[in-house]
Design a protein around this motif. Structure first.
Motif, mmCIF file in Angstrom:
data_model
loop_
_atom_site.group_PDB
_atom_site.id
_atom_site.type_symbol
_atom_site.label_atom_id
_atom_site.label_comp_id
_atom_site.label_asym_id
_atom_site.label_seq_id
_atom_site.Cartn_x
_atom_site.Cartn_y
_atom_site.Cartn_z
ATOM 1 N N SER A 9 55.493 114.421 41.685
ATOM 2 C CA SER A 9 55.206 113.566 42.905
ATOM 3 C C SER A 9 56.271 113.190 43.858
ATOM 4 O O SER A 9 56.121 113.128 45.142
ATOM 5 C CB SER A 9 55.119 112.273 41.956
ATOM 6 N N TYR A 10 57.465 113.511 43.587
ATOM 7 C CA TYR A 10 58.617 113.588 44.437
ATOM 8 C C TYR A 10 58.315 114.711 45.391
ATOM 9 O O TYR A 10 58.588 114.525 46.534
ATOM 10 C CB TYR A 10 59.857 113.559 43.851
ATOM 11 N N PHE A 11 58.366 115.925 44.830
ATOM 12 C CA PHE A 11 57.940 116.986 45.822
ATOM 13 C C PHE A 11 56.662 116.677 46.582
ATOM 14 O O PHE A 11 56.883 117.079 47.819
ATOM 15 C CB PHE A 11 57.744 118.267 44.896
ATOM 16 N N GLN A 12 55.755 116.355 46.017
ATOM 17 C CA GLN A 12 54.520 115.904 46.989
ATOM 18 C C GLN A 12 54.757 114.969 48.131
ATOM 19 O O GLN A 12 54.411 115.179 49.417
ATOM 20 C CB GLN A 12 53.603 115.536 46.059
ATOM 21 N N ALA A 13 55.957 114.035 47.902
ATOM 22 C CA ALA A 13 55.841 113.012 48.867
ATOM 23 C C ALA A 13 56.828 113.459 50.102
ATOM 24 O O ALA A 13 56.625 113.235 51.065
ATOM 25 C CB ALA A 13 56.830 111.744 48.134
ATOM 26 N N LEU A 14 57.604 114.430 49.419
ATOM 27 C CA LEU A 14 58.635 114.993 50.503
ATOM 28 C C LEU A 14 58.065 116.074 51.406
ATOM 29 O O LEU A 14 58.300 116.320 52.625
ATOM 30 C CB LEU A 14 59.992 115.538 49.949
ATOM 31 N N THR A 15 57.248 116.916 50.647
ATOM 32 C CA THR A 15 56.789 118.122 51.458
ATOM 33 C C THR A 15 55.182 117.711 52.176
ATOM 34 O O THR A 15 54.878 118.698 53.147
ATOM 35 C CB THR A 15 56.471 119.231 50.536
ATOM 36 N N LEU A 36 66.341 122.716 45.164
ATOM 37 C CA LEU A 36 66.270 124.308 45.508
ATOM 38 C C LEU A 36 64.708 124.308 46.154
ATOM 39 O O LEU A 36 64.529 125.146 47.193
ATOM 40 C CB LEU A 36 66.398 124.995 44.376
ATOM 41 N N ALA A 37 63.824 123.728 45.502
ATOM 42 C CA ALA A 37 62.388 123.933 45.506
ATOM 43 C C ALA A 37 62.034 123.495 46.931
ATOM 44 O O ALA A 37 61.229 124.081 47.945
ATOM 45 C CB ALA A 37 61.329 123.465 44.696
ATOM 46 N N ILE A 38 62.422 122.309 47.198
ATOM 47 C CA ILE A 38 62.321 121.422 48.713
ATOM 48 C C ILE A 38 63.146 122.336 49.797
ATOM 49 O O ILE A 38 62.537 122.471 50.806
ATOM 50 C CB ILE A 38 62.540 120.108 48.559
ATOM 51 N N SER A 39 64.219 122.753 49.296
ATOM 52 C CA SER A 39 64.843 123.699 50.494
ATOM 53 C C SER A 39 64.274 124.869 50.840
ATOM 54 O O SER A 39 64.205 125.228 51.921
ATOM 55 C CB SER A 39 66.315 124.036 49.973
ATOM 56 N N SER A 40 63.828 125.609 49.785
ATOM 57 C CA SER A 40 63.120 126.840 49.967
ATOM 58 C C SER A 40 61.878 126.573 50.657
ATOM 59 O O SER A 40 61.382 127.322 51.395
ATOM 60 C CB SER A 40 62.629 127.589 48.416
#
Length: 476
Positions: A9-15, A36-40
């Motif tokens: 959910s957090y990854f969805q909200a940011l990306t 790392l996933a968001i940065s990548s």
């Protein structure tokens, strides 16, 4: 400890990626390391790009301000929290999804083969497997009426050919320049997908002061042109033309010269892997393109292998289907042959039975006829025997007649002298020794044959009184 669902959910909200399965795949590929996933995913180093705010949300703009220093790195659509260590460890390749306007999609000859059903190519240098064939869902697609076409089918290719012709006349021919395809954008995108290459996009601004130098010294550099022609499918468009202008809006080009590297995605979208804005030297462009190519290599190789595997599986299925059809046809042919043989045997058996019945019926009918004839003959003989009456006693008006049969048998009887020859025949018939009507009575000395013309003569009139000897002569 944050659980998996919270990380997704957090990854969805940011990306801003709406497909939860894709978010899970990206996080899993990075060992569920959210930072790392968001940065990548974003690929932008907040310390290197003044246009990106390290605390920006999913609505942050990817376009740097006009006075920002030109950078060869991507302009990320979104950015998330990152650390210096993570930035140093992460790959520099970035991507974001861009929805193409319907006029670009429908204005290309590749509408059916290129825009619908494209497998998603997701680039990531640290991804251990290809995410390229995963669809990103249809929720973010724009519900635009596909019948609203701003560019005709031939106009997109015509604009591309006009750009190539103008670029060649201004800056030279192959191989001293990128081999821009003379296709609309969607067809060029499909061409790159079929060749398992990335699409190099150049948006040409004829009036921009940096354009002539960039085209002459960078795009037409021998080393750069050879690298692009070997490893990419190149497409160019003038922002003064309809499709070029729409693509500049879709890619949010803020500075020129503008180059980008993209992949095909689903639902009329493309994956933007890299964009370069502003003038660059050939060396800088080569460095950027080499890095993009290196970090995209696993995805492209995986996509090619996947396609080859699909082709192999399809060929295997076709061969298996062909073998199955051949076996089925052979089985059906054998079954038809078996049925035909069975039907033939049944027909032959039926024919034999029919003939047997016919013969049986014929035999029974013949037996009935023989029995009927025998009964009729017996009845006739009985009637004739009754008609003769009692044998008369000897007397002057009585004639004695001796009848000799062909087998030597003799029969003798007395008749009244006024009895007719017919009475003699009735007598012979009543004996049952011969077939009625199949013989004649004959006298010798003189030879007289008593046929039908003499049947009414009396014995006296025929000269047979007082006695006579007659022979039975069979008719031939």
């Amino acid at each position: 400890m944050v659980d998996v669902a919270d990380k997704v959910s957090y990854f969805q909200a940011l990306t801003g990626v709406e497909d939860r399965d894709l978010c899970s795949d990206i996080l899993e590929a990075h060992g569920w390391d959210l930072e790392l996933a968001i940065s990548s995913f974003t690929g932008g180093n907040p310390s290197d790009n003044p246009s990106v705010n390290p605390t920006a949300t999913a609505s942050s703009s990817s376009i740097p301000p006009p006075d920002a220093e030109p950078s060869s790195s991507s302009s990320p659509l979104i950015a998330g929290p990152s650390s210096t260590a993570a930035a140093a460890a992460r790959p520099s390749l970035t991507w974001r999804l861009i929805t193409l306007p319907i006029s670009v999609v429908s204005g290309s000859l590749g509408l059916v083969s290129g825009a619908i059903g494209l497998g998603m190519w997701v680039a990531g240098g640290v991804l251990s497997y290809s995410l390229g064939m995963i669809g990103l869902g249809s929720g973010s697609g724009r519900g635009v009426d596909s019948s609203t076409r701003l560019v005709s089918v031939s106009a997109a290719a015509s604009e591309a050919m006009d750009f190539v012709t103008a670029f060649e006349s201004e800056y030279g021919f192959m191989p001293t320049r990128p081999n821009f395809v003379s296709d609309g954008f969607m067809d060029a995108l499909q061409r790159s997908r079929n060749a398992y290459k990335l699409l190099f996009v150049y948006l040409h601004s004829p009036e921009h002061p940096d354009t002539p130098v960039f085209c002459e010294r960078t795009l037409c550099n021998d080393a750069l042109a050879a690298f692009v022609n070997e490893n990419f499918v190149a497409w160019g468009g003038s922002i003064r033309a309809s499709e070029g202008f729409k693509m500049s809006n879709s890619l949010k080009a803020s500075r020129f010269p503008f180059c980008a590297v993209v992949m095909a995605a689903t639902n009329q979208r493309i994956a933007l892997l890299q964009q370069v804005e502003g003038p660059k030297t050939p060396e800088e462009m080569l460095m950027v393109l080499q890095r993009v190519l290196e970090e995209s290599a696993p995805v492209l190789v995986a996509a090619r292998l996947d396609a080859e595997e699909r082709r192999t599986n399809m060929q295997l299925r076709e061969e298996q289907d062909a073998a199955y059809r051949a076996a089925l046809e052979a089985d059906q042919a054998r079954e038809r042959q078996r049925k035909e043989e069975q039907e033939r045997l049944e027909r032959e058996a039926a024919e034999v039975e029919r003939k047997r019945k016919e013969e049986e019926e014929t035999r029974l009918r013949a037996e009935r006829e023989v029995a009927e004839r025998a009964a009729a003959l017996a009845k006739l003989r009985e009637e004739k025997a009754l008609s003769l009456g009692a044998e008369p006693e000897k007397g002057p008006d009585v004639t004695r007649v001796l009848v000799r049969f062909p087998a030597g048998e003799r029969k003798e009887r007395r008749f009244h002298s006024d009895d007719t020859i017919q009475r003699l025949y009735d007598y012979v018939d009543s004996l049952g020794c011969l077939e009625i009507g199949n013989y004649s009575l004959v006298s010798n000395f003189p030879r007289v044959v008593y046929r039908s013309d003499k049947l009414s003569l009396s014995l006296r009139e025929a000269g047979l009184h007082p006695q006579a000897s007659l022979f039975v002569e069979l008719n031939s």
